[in-house]
Design a protein around this motif. Structure first.
Motif, PDB file in Angstrom:
ATOM      1  N   ARG A  27      -9.778  -0.335 -84.153  1.00  0.00           N
ATOM      2  CA  ARG A  27      -8.910  -1.295 -83.035  1.00  0.00           C
ATOM      3  C   ARG A  27      -9.591  -2.871 -83.042  1.00  0.00           C
ATOM      4  O   ARG A  27     -10.738  -3.023 -83.447  1.00  0.00           O
ATOM      5  CB  ARG A  27      -9.074  -0.769 -81.578  1.00  0.00           C
ATOM      6  N   MET A 167     -12.533   1.903 -73.738  1.00  0.00           N
ATOM      7  CA  MET A 167     -11.386   0.788 -74.542  1.00  0.00           C
ATOM      8  C   MET A 167     -11.209   1.618 -76.085  1.00  0.00           C
ATOM      9  O   MET A 167      -9.861   1.793 -76.259  1.00  0.00           O
ATOM     10  CB  MET A 167     -12.080  -0.371 -74.670  1.00  0.00           C
ATOM     11  N   ASP A 168     -12.128   1.635 -76.775  1.00  0.00           N
ATOM     12  CA  ASP A 168     -11.983   2.027 -78.372  1.00  0.00           C
ATOM     13  C   ASP A 168     -11.155   3.188 -78.353  1.00  0.00           C
ATOM     14  O   ASP A 168     -10.014   3.269 -79.285  1.00  0.00           O
ATOM     15  CB  ASP A 168     -13.098   1.757 -78.785  1.00  0.00           C
TER      16      ASP A 168
END
Ligand code: GLA
Length: 378
Positions: A27, A167-168
């Motif tokens: 990402r 998040m990731d």
């Protein structure tokens, strides 16, 4: 290419065809840094650099994993203790450990990755999410994409020992082509926002400084500690509960360093929401300003940038980027820039020349296209 390499690698390592091949992307975070573990907002894209895992169930409970990264095969037996010295295999085998209660068998797996390691593009989440997706299928574990993201995070927190947020793995599981994913890290709700960059001739450029970083080291943890300390002193359970109107009071109550760390998070949450609005309205000039403000906040208040990243951002702006900022956890890794595709060559040459002049390592400059999350490829 990498899909084929994964199949061939598996055949060479284990002597049979794999039962399937699964993949998940790295990402690039557009904006919203160090906000995830503060229950805040992030706005990443999945990228067209993926990790592929060719995998077959075994008849016993042994999990064996090898890759193009080195010549070793790493092993872990389900329900036994995790062995030591697993190196990079801690990520995939850590996922198997977290999912051990769903395990119906062991497995053989071979990994091939296009995601550069140490560039701040979440090569680790790409491994975790591809393996979690594969195991979910061969074990009929029935986990949702959000649950698989949490499994990846748990592997990273508890097995690898990196105190990272969600998040990731959420980006790697839920990303979509041509879209950015706005994630509310408190509710784990996500919203896909079309990027529409290509219709304007724009791309997301990555300038990998080749300054390596690790999130199990002190810098990331100490930033997280400062945020928790600040929230506690302010009497809130997370910095998500504070807004810019609270900044004067925060300045009064917190020591200077803690204040600046918390100020970054509070202002960054607002910038993410503004960035989402700007993208929805097609106001790319405003998006660009927000990226630059985010970078300045990480450089001056959160203090996680390095001179190579600051230089990368400056050089991207010199060649006419709409905006640029460091991406990921910091202390090295990559910067991103939103830039006209026709300027990519210029950006590459400018970065190469000025990095060489300053005595920095040669940067790796390439563009990424927002791409879909984890999937079965074969
Ligand atoms: C790393 C972590 C994420 C996030 C970012 C900073 O990528 O894995 O959880 O905290 O740093 O935004």
């Amino acid at each position: 290419m990498s899909l084929e390499k994964a199949k061939i690698g598996f055949l060479e390592a284990f002597g049979t065809e794999p039962a399937g091949v699964w993949s998940a992307p790295g990402r690039a975070n557009l904006i919203g840094e160090h906000t995830d573990y503060n229950n805040g907002f992030v706005f990443p894209v999945g990228i067209d650099r993926r990790t592929y895992v060719a995998l077959s169930p075994r008849k016993d409970m042994l999990c064996r994993i090898s890759s193009a990264l080195d010549a070793k095969t790493y092993e872990y037996e389900i329900s036994k203790k995790m062995p030591k010295n697993l190196d990079w295999a801690l990520y995939p085998l850590g996922v198997a450990w977290v999912m051990r209660e769903s395990a119906k068998s062991g497995f053989d797996a071979y990994i091939v990755s296009d995601v550069p390691v140490g560039a701040g593009l979440s090569s680790s989440a790409a491994i975790e999410c591809s393996v979690a997706t594969a195991l979910n299928e061969i074990w009929s574990a029935g986990k949702s994409r959000q649950e698989l993201a949490l499994i990846g995070q748990q592997a990273e927190n508890e097995v690898v020992g990196a105190p990272t947020g969600i998040m990731d793995q959420t980006a790697s599981m839920l990303a979509q082509k041509d879209a950015a994913v706005m994630i509310d890290c408190q509710s784990l709700e996500t919203e896909l926002v079309p990027m529409g960059l290509s219709s304007q001739g724009l791309v997301v450029a990555v300038i990998d400084t080749r300054v390596a970083h690790r999130h199990s080291d002190g810098g990331y943890r100490s930033r997280r500690d400062a945020c928790e300390k600040g929230a506690k002193k302010m009497g809130v359970s997370s910095l998500r509960e504070l807004g810019e109107a609270d900044l004067p009071q925060m300045e009064e109550k917190l020591d200077d360093v803690t204040y600046r760390r918390c100020k970054h998070v509070v202002t960054e949450n607002r910038r993410v929401l503004d960035a989402v609005e700007s993208l929805k309205k097609g106001d790319l000039a405003r998006l660009g300003e927000l990226l630059l403000q985010s970078h300045a906040s990480m450089r001056d208040d959160f203090e996680i940038s390095v001179v190579e990243l600051d230089t990368a951002v400056e050089l991207a702006m010199e060649v006419g980027a709409v905006g640029a900022r460091m991406t990921g956890g910091g202390f090295g890794g990559a910067a991103i820039a939103i830039i006209d595709e026709s300027k990519m060559e210029l950006l590459r040459e400018h970065c190469k020349a000025i990095f060489a002049k300053k005595g920095f390592a040669e940067p790796n400059v390439f563009s990424v296209a927002p791409s879909e999350g984890a999937r079965k490829d074969a």
